[in-house]
Design a protein around this motif. Structure first.
Motif, PDB file in Angstrom:
ATOM      1  N   ILE A 105      38.528  44.772  46.823  1.00 21.94           N
ATOM      2  CA  ILE A 105      37.943  45.337  45.600  1.00 21.94           C
ATOM      3  C   ILE A 105      37.350  46.710  45.915  1.00 21.94           C
ATOM      4  O   ILE A 105      37.371  47.621  45.080  1.00 21.94           O
ATOM      5  N   LYS A 150      39.659  35.463  42.247  1.00 24.12           N
ATOM      6  CA  LYS A 150      40.898  36.224  42.460  1.00 24.12           C
ATOM      7  C   LYS A 150      40.805  37.183  43.647  1.00 24.12           C
ATOM      8  O   LYS A 150      41.811  37.766  44.059  1.00 24.12           O
ATOM      9  N   LEU A 151      39.603  37.357  44.176  1.00 23.41           N
ATOM     10  CA  LEU A 151      39.439  38.275  45.307  1.00 23.41           C
ATOM     11  C   LEU A 151      39.948  37.624  46.590  1.00 23.41           C
ATOM     12  O   LEU A 151      39.524  36.522  46.941  1.00 23.41           O
ATOM     13  N   TYR A 190      42.232  42.332  40.098  1.00 29.49           N
ATOM     14  CA  TYR A 190      41.425  41.211  40.607  1.00 29.49           C
ATOM     15  C   TYR A 190      40.619  40.571  39.486  1.00 29.49           C
ATOM     16  O   TYR A 190      39.486  40.113  39.687  1.00 29.49           O
TER      17      TYR A 190
END
Length: 574
Positions: free
Chosen positions: A495, A482-483, A399
Motif C-alpha cells: 500500500i 486485501k493487503l 487493495y
C-alpha cells in the motif's frame, strides 16, 4: 571421535555436531554447523578443535540453564563487576561502529528554523526511572531484571555462568545493571553531539576477578583443545554469517529487524566482493578507505552487465556517461553496516580493533532541499485528496478500501502506514468515557517500531463521519484483508508503494510519500500550538527529557488535538 565433514559438491570441509534434543529450545538450533572454509583436510583438522570446544562449552552452559540451578552464588560485588564488563563491551562495540541505536535512538526533525530532537532509550522500556531504583520494591526489581534479561544473560553466557531467572541473584544483577544503562545513554547523547572525550564512568572493577569460578570453563572438554585464536583464520564472509545467525536469534523471524538483517547480509556481501573475502585479521584501515573511495566512484545502477565488469571499468564508464553515483549518506550507511560485522569479530576475539573506525565521508547534499521534501505542503494535501479514490465510490482500488482509509487515517493521526495496515477489528475500541480509538500494539502478525509506538489513537471525528465505524463493523478480522503480507509480516509495503506512485503521478516531489504524513502532522500540530508532548503521544515518539517521561497524555486530550486539524474537503461516499 568427531572429525571434519566434507561437502560432496563443493569439497569444502565443515564442522557439524548435533545438539541434544532437550537442549534445542535453549541453544536455538538442532545442530552446530559451520563451514571451515578450506578444502584441505590438514587445515580442517587444525581448525576443527576450536569449533568443537566452543560447541561443548555452549552445551555445558545450556545444561546448567536447563537444570534451573545456579552454577555459582554471586555476591553484590560480583554483580557490579559483571555489569561493568557488560557496559565496557557494549560501549566499545558502539564506539567502534559509530552506531548507538542499540541503547539510544535519536531522531532529528526540522521545525521553525531549527532541529528538534526526539529520543528513545533502553531506560524508556524499564519500569523505574532515576532515583526510583533506591526505593524500588521487590516486584519492581524483578520486573526490571526481566526487562534487562537479554542483556544480563548475554554477559552471563560470555562468562560461562548460569543464573536462574527466578533467583535472587538475577534480581540483584538487574539492580546492578540499571546504573550502567543510564551511563550508556549519557555516553550515547555525548557521541550524538560529536563529543568523543566524555566518559561517564572510569571502569575500575571490570578487570577484577569474580569471587566465583565458571563451572562451564572448568568442565572437561573432549579432544586436545586449542585456543579459540585458531578461529582467527575465518574469512570475513564467515564472520558475517556468524553475525547474522547471532542477531537473528534475538528477533522474531517475521519482524522488521529480521528484514533489516537480511538487507544487511545482502549489502555487506556485495561490499565483500570489493574488499575480497580475506581473513578477517588481515584487513587494515587503508583497505576500508579504499572501499569507501570505490563506493563513492562506482555508478548507482542495477545493470548486471555493467556491475560484472572490473571496478576500474565501472568507474570509467560512470565518468564518461555522467551516470548517477551513490549518495554520501548511502556510503556512510554501508560503512556502518560493515563496521558492525567487524565489531562482532571483536566480540568473538578474532581481532582487537575495528578497521572501519574513524573512516568518514562528508555529505555534500543540498540540505535545504532535503528539509523541504520531508513533509507535504497544504497545497500538496489539497491536491492529493482530490484524487478520485476519495470522491468516487466505484473508483479503482487495487487493495480495496485500504486505498481509501489508510491515507486518510495517516493524514489525520500521523501514524505509520504499517501501523494502520496491520489493524484488526478488535483493535478498534471504545474507552469508558465513550471515545473511539485505535489500539496500536504488538500482537500476532503485528509489529511496532519501539515500545513508545504502543499507544491509543483517538479516531478523528471526520473519519467517523466518513463512515469508518460502519466499515469496521463490516469486517471480520483484518480491517484491510486485501493487503498482501511479505515474508517479514509487513502489510504496509504494497500500500505504501501504491501511495507513492499515486503521489508522484501528481508531480509532487517528496522523498517518502508515506512517512511524509508524520512530518506534516507534527508541523500542523505545532502551528496549532499543540504541545510536543501531546503530538508525541499521538504519533508514538518517545519523550526527550526526564520530565517528559513522567505522566501520560489522556485520550481526551489527544482527541481534542486531533480534531483541531483542518478538515479535508471530503464527503461520505461509502
Amino acid at each position: 571421535m568427531a572429525t571434519p565433514h566434507k561437502d560432496s559438491k563443493s569439497g569444502v570441509y565443515y564442522f557439524r555436531m548435533a545438539v541434544p534434543k532437550d537442549l534445542v529450545p535453549i541453544i536455538g538450533k538442532t545442530a552446530f554447523k559451520t563451514s571451515l572454509k578450506t578444502k584441505s583436510l590438514t587445515e580442517a583438522k587444525r581448525i576443527f578443535p576450536s569449533y568443537l570446544e566452543e560447541a561443548h562449552r555452549e552445551i555445558e552452559l545450556a545444561k546448567l540453564k536447563l537444570s534451573d540451578e545456579p552454577s555459582v552464588n554471586l555476591t553484590v560485588r560480583d554483580c557490579v563487576i559483571l555489569a561493568e564488563r557488560w557496559y565496557m563491551r557494549v560501549r566499545d562495540r558502539m564506539e567502534a561502529s559509530g552506531d548507538f541505536t542499540e541503547i539510544l535512538v535519536r531522531e532529528a526533525q526540522w521545525c521553525g528554523g531549527e532541529y528538534q530532537f526526539h529520543e528513545f532509550g533502553l531506560s524508556d522500556t524499564l519500569p523505574i526511572s532515576g532515583s526510583e531504583i533506591v526505593r524500588a520494591t521487590e516486584s519492581q526489581l524483578r520486573e526490571l531484571a526481566g526487562d534487562l534479561r537479554e542483556h544480563i544473560e548475554s554477559q552471563l553466557d560470555i562468562e560461562g555462568i548460569a543464573v536462574p531467572f527466578t533467583s535472587a541473584d538475577f534480581i540483584q544483577l538487574g539492580r546492578a545493571f540499571y546504573p550502567y544503562v543510564i551511563r550508556l545513554e549519557s555516553l550515547c547523547r555525548a557521541r550524538y553531539k560529536d563529543d568523543w572525550t566524555y566518559q561517564p564512568l572510569n571502569c575500575e572493577l571490570a578487570d577484577k576477578e569474580l569471587s566465583v569460578r565458571s563451572e562451564v570453563n572448568a568442565a572437561p572438554i573432549m579432544l586436545n583443545t586449542r585456543s579459540i585464536t585458531s578461529v582467527k583464520t575465518q574469512a570475513i564472509s564467515a564472520v558475517l554469517e556468524d553475525f547474522i545467525v547471532v542477531e537473528k536469534a534475538k528477533v522474531n523471524a517475521k519482524s522488521a529487524r529480521s528484514k533489516t538483517l537480511d538487507e544487511t547480509k545482502s549489502r555487506i556481501s556485495k561490499l565483500i566482493t570489493f574488499l575480497g573475502d580475506h581473513d578477517v585479521t588481515k584487513f587494515k584501515r587503508s583497505d576500508i578507505v579504499k572501499l569507501r573511495d570505490i563506493l563513492c566512484l562506482i555508478p548507482k545502477t542495477s545493470d548486471k552487465s555493467l556491475l560484472a565488469r572490473p571496478v576500474a571499468e565501472q568507474i570509467r564508464i560512470c565518468e564518461e556517461k555522467k551516470m548517477k553515483r551513490y549518495a554520501a549518506n548511502t556510503v556512510i550507511k554501508d560503512l556502518k553496516l560493515l563496521s558492525r560485522v567487524f565489531s562482532h569479530a571483536i566480540d568473538r576475539g578474532f581481532i582487537e580493533t575495528n578497521p572501519v573506525n574513524g573512516v568518514t565521508i562528508k555529505s555534500s547534499g543540498d540540505k535545504s532541499q532535503v528539509k523541504a521534501a520531508k513533509g507535504y505542503t497544504e497545497s500538496d494535501i489539497q491536491l492529493i485528496f482530490k484524487d478520485e479514490v476519495f470522491h468516487v465510490e466505484d473508483a479503482p482500488k487495487i487493495y480495496d478500501m485500504a486505498c481509501y482509509w489508510i491515507p486518510l487515517i495517516c493524514r489525520y493521526t500521523g501514524a505509520r502506514i504499517n501501523e494502520i495496515a496491520q489493524l484488526r477489528k478488535v483493535d478498534v475500541c471504545k474507552s469508558e468515557s465513550g471515545i473511539d480509538y485505535l489500539y496500536i500494539r504488538q500482537g500476532d502478525e503485528q509489529n511496532v517500531k519501539t515500545v513508545s509506538s504502543v499507544r491509543e489513537i483517538p479516531i478523528p471525528e471526520h473519519i467517523k463521519e466518513l463512515g469508518f465505524l460502519d466499515y469496521v463493523a463490516s469486517t471480520t478480522d483484518w480491517l484491510f484483508p486485501k493487503l498482501p503480507t511479505n515474508m517479514y509480516g509487513d502489510k504496509g509495503l504494497k500500500i505504501g508503494q501504491w501511495w507513492g506512485k499515486r503521489v508522484r503521478s501528481k508531480s509532487i516531489v517528496i522523498a517518502q510519500p508515506s512517512h511524509a504524513f508524520r512530518h506534516t502532522f507534527k508541523t500542523q500540530m505545532r502551528s496549532l500550538f499543540i504541545e510536543d508532548s501531546v503530538s508525541d503521544a499521538i504519533t508514538g515518539h518517545a519523550a526527550t527529557t526526564e520530565g517528559g517521561r513522567y505522566g501520560t497524555v489522556a485520550l481526551e486530550v489527544k482527541k481534542v488535538a486531533i480534531d483541531k486539524l483542518p478538515r479535508l474537503d471530503l464527503q461520505r461516499i461509502w
